[in-house]
Write a protein that holds these residues in place. Structure first.
Motif, short mmCIF file in Angstrom:
data_model
loop_
_atom_site.label_atom_id
_atom_site.label_comp_id
_atom_site.label_asym_id
_atom_site.label_seq_id
_atom_site.Cartn_x
_atom_site.Cartn_y
_atom_site.Cartn_z
N PRO A 191 85.45 73.14 -28.60
CA PRO A 191 85.75 74.49 -28.10
C PRO A 191 84.50 75.33 -28.31
CG PRO A 191 87.15 73.89 -29.99
CD PRO A 191 86.24 72.75 -29.75
N GLY A 192 84.17 76.10 -27.33
CA GLY A 192 82.95 76.90 -27.45
C GLY A 192 81.70 76.11 -27.15
N PRO A 246 79.60 77.38 -23.58
CA PRO A 246 79.56 78.83 -23.34
C PRO A 246 78.99 79.16 -21.99
CG PRO A 246 78.01 78.17 -25.06
CD PRO A 246 78.85 76.99 -24.76
N TRP A 285 81.18 80.40 -19.33
CA TRP A 285 81.75 81.75 -19.40
C TRP A 285 80.76 82.83 -19.03
CZ3 TRP A 285 86.79 81.90 -20.06
CH2 TRP A 285 87.42 80.84 -20.70
N PRO A 324 84.50 85.83 -24.38
CA PRO A 324 85.02 84.51 -24.78
C PRO A 324 83.83 83.57 -24.84
CG PRO A 324 85.95 85.23 -22.66
CD PRO A 324 85.00 86.28 -23.09
N GLY A 325 83.76 82.79 -25.86
CA GLY A 325 82.61 81.90 -26.00
C GLY A 325 81.39 82.59 -26.55
N PRO A 373 80.14 81.12 -30.45
CA PRO A 373 80.25 79.68 -30.66
C PRO A 373 80.00 79.30 -32.11
CG PRO A 373 78.33 80.19 -29.32
CD PRO A 373 79.14 81.43 -29.44
N TRP A 390 82.77 78.22 -34.27
CA TRP A 390 83.43 76.93 -34.06
C TRP A 390 82.62 75.79 -34.63
CZ3 TRP A 390 88.21 77.26 -32.38
CH2 TRP A 390 88.59 78.39 -31.63
#
Lengths: 224, 224
Positions: A213-214, A217, A220, B213-214, B217, B220
């Motif tokens: 997740p992430g 990037p 996005w 969002p993202g 990072p 994470w």
DNA sequence: CTAATAGTGTCTCTGAGACACTATTTG
DNA sequence: CAAATAGTGTCTCAGAGACACTATTAG
């Protein structure tokens, strides 16, 4: 309010109970467009849905709705949200669990109708809202894994994969960055695509390495 | 299966209907630990829950459960998932919508009981599963905004904020990177914290700039 | 002064984006 | 050969991590 670990059964409170329904947004990609399956309904086109039968699980009801109303089997569902406005259905008190599924267009039954997700204004009820939730969910899932719902075939070129992502996200991705990033989740088959003009493209398969997740990037961010 | 736009009301199908309940995981952070509110229940400690009343919305039922069982008001809820195993409650067919709320410990009613989310094995029913969903949701939301649920006060030092994030994510963050990243969503008040030994820390306020969002990072990734 | 904590300068590494270059096909 | 598409080398920029340095307080 819950599970079964032996202990005396007390009677349930005797309030009136709501009807519980499911509605399903089945998304696909075809003609460079994200589309959603719709069915005819007395009030206009709508997402397939049905009432939950006694003892049935929500995902099974979703499966049954899709089978009965669109002749469609073997689909995986995700719950999205419970629509619970007491006034949302004038036939009475109906809660509806909005579900999401993603299926390659080749598996759509012949004759299935679909509309572009940009045109969901024409759908009955609050179904445009469900489609919006489904598209958001699709994008979120596709940013953390390579084509997790199998919209693309087993073997594909990176160009085909990039076109798919461009349709889903509604923007362009730079070919070099796209390749370098997503190839973390791909392995080359060694074979070449024999289509079109120009240097043939290598074919790839998905590995089962999920991206963190992430980890994407750039999906996005700004440009295109 | 849905909304109201004038047209003849047809009767609802006359299947038996499920009872619909809500269960609520109210998370907080206290003593360097993420905890969840529990209430006493004949089968052991459990999350607060209740049956949905006629015409009521799910979030209102969640609010009522919290008010009646824990003396607790003004809480915001998120839907997480509908628990729909037909056997999950031996009193009958009960669906339960799992909800999530996050509240600073200072707002917990006096005498409220809570348990660490690491210790939810002791909860009755399938409630440990609900807590897991709630913690995942908490982490996801805290990675895209600075303290979106207001666990920290209006003004705070970056150390306090970092400690909060370390508790939520169960890992350490490097102080310099943490400061540099999160300060995008913060503004200095100009005042200084007057606590403890050493150079006083500046106080900050949250701005209402959500992080992309993202955009975080590093929350994470690997280390600590 | 020292101890303690707050905050920064700066280097390295990694990955995204841009751009141009090379590679391999068809005609 | 030219045209077309596939794929890479490499530069720049930005952000994360590491580390050491400076800053400001109490005593």
């Amino acid at each position: 309010m819950s599970k079964n670990p032996g202990s005396p059964s007390k009677p349930l409170t005797d309030y009136p109970r709501p009807s519980v329904a499911v509605d399903v947004a089945v998304l696909t990609v075809i003609d460079e467009t994200v589309k959603v399956l719709v069915v005819d309904h007395p009030r206009g086109r709508a997402l397939p849905g049905t009432f939950l039968h006694p003892g049935e699980r929500l995902a099974d009801a979703a499966r049954r709705a899709l089978h009965d109303k669109a002749g469609f089997d073997s689909v995986e569902f995700h719950q999205m949200a419970m629509l619970d406005d007491p006034e949302r259905d004038d036939r009475g008190w109906v809660l509806s669990m909005a579900h999401n599924a993603v299926v390659p267009f080749e598996r759509f039954p012949t004759g299935a109708q679909s509309v572009a997700v940009a045109d969901t204004g024409i759908l009955a009820f609050d179904h445009a809202e469900i489609v919006t939730l489904a598209v958001d969910d699709l994008r979120r899932r596709y940013s953390t894994a390579v084509d997790p719902s199998g919209l693309i075939g087993d073997e594909f070129t990176i160009l085909e994969l990039r076109r798919l992502y461009e349709v889903i996200y509604g923007r362009r991705f730079p070919k070099d960055t796209f390749r370098r990033h997503l190839s973390h989740g791909l392995e080359a088959t060694g074979e070449l695509s024999r289509e079109g003009v120009g240097r043939p493209a290598e074919l790839y398969r998905k590995t089962h390495t999920p991206l963190l997740p992430g980890a994407a990037p750039f999906l996005w961010n700004r440009s295109g």
